[in-house]
Design an enzyme around this catalytic site. Structure first.
Site, PDB file in Angstrom:
ATOM      1  N   CYS A 165       2.137 -83.311  21.335  1.00 55.31           N
ATOM      2  CA  CYS A 165       2.195 -85.312  20.756  1.00 55.31           C
ATOM      3  C   CYS A 165       3.485 -85.119  19.167  1.00 55.31           C
ATOM      4  CB  CYS A 165       1.532 -85.990  20.717  1.00 55.31           C
ATOM      5  SG  CYS A 165       1.019 -86.217  22.565  1.00 55.31           S
ATOM      6  N   ASP A 194      -1.850 -85.189  42.186  1.00 54.54           N
ATOM      7  CA  ASP A 194      -0.781 -83.492  41.355  1.00 54.54           C
ATOM      8  C   ASP A 194      -0.017 -82.760  42.468  1.00 54.54           C
ATOM      9  OD1 ASP A 194      -1.650 -83.003  37.658  1.00 54.54           O
ATOM     10  OD2 ASP A 194      -0.718 -81.215  39.620  1.00 54.54           O
ATOM     11  N   LYS A 235       3.823 -96.336  19.349  1.00 54.88           N
ATOM     12  CA  LYS A 235       3.390 -95.305  19.965  1.00 54.88           C
ATOM     13  C   LYS A 235       3.876 -93.387  19.340  1.00 54.88           C
ATOM     14  CE  LYS A 235       1.208 -91.622  21.771  1.00 54.88           C
ATOM     15  NZ  LYS A 235       0.233 -91.234  22.153  1.00 54.88           N
TER      16      LYS A 235
HETATM   17  N1  SAJ Z   1      -2.685 -80.549  11.860  1.00 58.49           N
HETATM   18  C1  SAJ Z   1      -3.236 -79.973  10.797  1.00 58.49           C
HETATM   19  N2  SAJ Z   1      -3.705 -80.643   9.380  1.00 58.49           N
HETATM   20  C2  SAJ Z   1      -3.682 -81.950   9.620  1.00 58.49           C
HETATM   21  C3  SAJ Z   1      -4.528 -82.324  10.411  1.00 58.49           C
HETATM   22  C4  SAJ Z   1      -3.567 -82.084  11.742  1.00 58.49           C
HETATM   23  O1  SAJ Z   1      -2.338 -78.806   9.737  1.00 58.49           O
HETATM   24  O2  SAJ Z   1      -4.453 -82.206   8.048  1.00 58.49           O
HETATM   25  C5  SAJ Z   1      -1.943 -79.679  12.322  1.00 58.49           C
HETATM   26  C6  SAJ Z   1      -3.463 -79.544  13.301  1.00 58.49           C
HETATM   27  O3  SAJ Z   1      -3.658 -78.625  13.305  1.00 58.49           O
HETATM   28  C7  SAJ Z   1      -2.300 -79.295  14.872  1.00 58.49           C
HETATM   29  C8  SAJ Z   1      -1.403 -80.558  14.902  1.00 58.49           C
HETATM   30  O4  SAJ Z   1      -1.640 -81.114  13.243  1.00 58.49           O
HETATM   31  O5  SAJ Z   1      -1.009 -78.124  14.892  1.00 58.49           O
HETATM   32  C9  SAJ Z   1      -1.985 -81.652  15.641  1.00 58.49           C
HETATM   33  O6  SAJ Z   1      -3.308 -82.160  16.011  1.00 58.49           O
HETATM   34  P1  SAJ Z   1      -4.324 -83.347  15.572  1.00 58.49           P
HETATM   35  O7  SAJ Z   1      -5.724 -83.194  15.562  1.00 58.49           O
HETATM   36  O8  SAJ Z   1      -3.392 -84.494  14.250  1.00 58.49           O
HETATM   37  O9  SAJ Z   1      -3.106 -84.348  16.096  1.00 58.49           O
HETATM   38  P2  SAJ Z   1      -3.454 -84.064  18.339  1.00 58.49           P
HETATM   39  O10 SAJ Z   1      -2.182 -83.594  18.501  1.00 58.49           O
HETATM   40  O11 SAJ Z   1      -4.342 -83.701  19.203  1.00 58.49           O
HETATM   41  O12 SAJ Z   1      -2.893 -85.683  18.546  1.00 58.49           O
HETATM   42  C10 SAJ Z   1      -2.336 -86.587  18.222  1.00 58.49           C
HETATM   43  C11 SAJ Z   1      -3.487 -88.003  17.962  1.00 58.49           C
HETATM   44  N3  SAJ Z   1      -2.287 -88.747  16.560  1.00 58.49           N
HETATM   45  C12 SAJ Z   1      -2.710 -88.961  15.745  1.00 58.49           C
HETATM   46  O13 SAJ Z   1      -3.903 -88.641  14.951  1.00 58.49           O
HETATM   47  C13 SAJ Z   1      -1.864 -90.078  15.174  1.00 58.49           C
HETATM   48  C14 SAJ Z   1      -3.894 -88.863  18.644  1.00 58.49           C
HETATM   49  O14 SAJ Z   1      -4.352 -90.044  18.972  1.00 58.49           O
HETATM   50  C15 SAJ Z   1      -3.236 -88.931  19.987  1.00 58.49           C
HETATM   51  O15 SAJ Z   1      -3.211 -89.486  21.275  1.00 58.49           O
HETATM   52  C16 SAJ Z   1      -2.435 -87.074  20.675  1.00 58.49           C
HETATM   53  O16 SAJ Z   1      -1.758 -86.901  19.270  1.00 58.49           O
HETATM   54  C17 SAJ Z   1      -1.141 -87.705  21.564  1.00 58.49           C
HETATM   55  O17 SAJ Z   1      -1.380 -87.674  22.864  1.00 58.49           O
HETATM   56  O18 SAJ Z   1      -0.327 -88.575  21.368  1.00 58.49           O
END
Ligand code: SAJ
Length: 429
Positions: A256, A31, A202
């Site tokens: 993401c 890094d 992805k």
């Molecule tokens: N969110 C909502 N309502 C929901 C679910 C999520 O408002 O019902 C919001 C969250 O508060 C947050 C955003 O969406 O702001 C994203 O949160 P998340 O928990 O859905 O996802 P990430 O960004 O933490 O992780 C995602 C995941 N992708 C999927 O579930 C398809 C993870 O598996 C991926 O590896 C990650 O993106 C990534 O690194 O791409």
């Protein structure tokens, strides 16, 4: 013992490098950021993630993980660097820099894996030509593959091991080589495909989630319009065996889901109509929240905003909708106080002071929950009731125990709920 060089020790690179080291490979973790290296050398983690400290400590103490500023020769290289959004397109400059660091080190028989999320075609058309500058032919002399991570922040260690994984090679042999490498610790299936399909898969996964959250958010806006409680409606709809509506909220953040769908819009702007709309709906939610706050307590009212991170139980504020709400509220003239036990008070660039809960809520006109951290669900409501000037609560996540808050005299509004309902408004003044 195979030697591995992991470029980028962030949310994905650090756990991945540590997993390989604990599995017995000799790993160089690279890094360029001196703060990241200094933190690791002094036994601290640059990020918050359950169980990660134990894993990284084990990896470092075993001597199998060594942290460096520059890449070193290895049998395999993994690129896990950011691909941020710049004008709604992927900024591939970190990938390019990492690839150019590898070029002088490449030897015949090496394997290079791109883990960063990228637009379809990047591995084949962008990464491979840079690596070819070494004089070695991609696919023949060196193997190149895209193996995207799919782990959920907050569950990274578990999901790194258990999730099924994609190995997308620029040739079938490259896919096999990549799959063999991850077999060192992955217990899920490792599915082989070509690099561009892996890239598309992805980005599709995160787009699927973004579009579904946008649908939940649109339901919330409609419910407010027609006077229905969206949370009750979603709960009832989800009893249907083929319906699973997600949770509305103040928007979609993180590095993401708020970013990757734009890679598809950019790839085919005419075709990606639903995806673009979903992005716009989710991006507009912070504005909707601030409108609701303005109606409840017009500026220059003082408000305590609970939560700054992009979701619960993480310390990550990238693309955080809660932070966006705070910025908009400060611009509109609110007297804003922030509170988030997961965020360091030294963090620069916040639009308002980050305070302990007692100071954040003292004498405020309105308390608004933006992130459903467990710490907020377990707040001492009596204490909050005694400290605030006016007992008003806005809950953007429908996460708090409304009956308990109401019992302490709070008037409650919920995102996607019916209009604020409480017979009597109490104030502590
Ligand atoms: N969110 C909502 N309502 C929901 C679910 C999520 O408002 O019902 C919001 C969250 O508060 C947050 C955003 O969406 O702001 C994203 O949160 P998340 O928990 O859905 O996802 P990430 O960004 O933490 O992780 C995602 C995941 N992708 C999927 O579930 C398809 C993870 O598996 C991926 O590896 C990650 O993106 C990534 O690194 O791409």
């Amino acid at each position: 013992m195979p030697r591995l060089c992991v470029l980028g020790l962030g949310y994905i690179g650090l756990p991945t490098a540590s997993m390989f080291a604990v599995a017995g490979l000799s790993v160089i973790g690279v890094d360029p950021n001196p703060r990241v290296r200094a933190a690791l050398e002094s036994g601290q983690l640059p990020i918050e993630e359950p169980e990660l400290e134990t894993l990284v400590t084990a990896a470092l103490q075993s001597g199998h993980l060594q942290v460096r500023e520059r890449a070193e020769p290895a049998d395999a290289f993994i690129i896990a660097v950011p691909t941020p959004l710049e004008d709604q397109r992927a900024d591939l400059s970190y990938v390019e820099r990492a690839a150019r660091d590898i070029v002088p080190l490449l030897r015949r028989g090496n394997l290079v894996i791109l883990e960063s999320t990228v637009p379809p075609g990047t591995t084949r058309d962008f990464l491979a030509p840079i690596l070819a500058e070494s004089g070695l032919m991609p696919g023949r002399d060196v193997c190149i593959a895209h193996c995207p991570e799919r782990v959920l922040p907050g569950r990274i260690l578990l999901e790194l091991v258990e999730n099924d994984r994609l190995a997308g090679g620029i040739t079938p042999r490259c896919a096999d080589r990549a799959a063999d490498l991850y077999g060192a610790f992955v217990k899920g299936d490792i599915m082989r495909t070509d690099a561009t399909t892996a890239e598309m898969v992805k980005v599709m996964e995160n787009t699927f989630r973004d579009v579904n959250v946008a649908l939940a958010n649109e339901f919330a806006l409609i419910a407010e319009h027609v006077g229905v409680d969206v949370w009750e409606a979603i709960n009832l709809a989800n009893h249907h065996p083929r319906v699973n509506v997600l949770r509305p909220g103040p928007g979609v953040g993180g590095h993401c889901i708020a970013v990757d769908p734009w890679f598809l819009v950019d790839a085919a702007p005419q075709a990606a109509r639903l995806i673009r709309s979903a992005r716009e709906i989710n991006d507009q939610m912070p504005e909707h929240v601030v409108h609701a706050l303005e109606r409840l307590a017009p500026p220059p009212a003082s408000i305590a905003l609970l939560g700054v991170t992009y979701k619960a139980e993480v310390d990550d504020i990238r693309e955080s909708p809660a932070l966006h709400v705070a910025q908009l509220a400060a611009q509109r003239g609110f007297d804003v106080r922030l509170c988030d036990p997961h965020v360091s008070p030294e963090l620069a660039g916040l639009p308002a002071p980050l305070l302990p809960i007692e100071q954040a809520v003292r004498d405020v006109d309105l308390v608004a929950l933006l992130v459903d951290h467990r710490a907020f669900r377990e707040l001492d409501i009596d204490l909050i009731a005694a400290l605030v000037k006016r007992r008003r609560l806005y809950d953007a996540r429908a996460a708090l125990d409304h009956a308990a808050w109401r019992a302490r005299g709070f008037v409650i509004s919920v995102l996607g709920g019916r209009a604020a309902q409480a017979a009597v408004e109490h104030t502590s003044a």
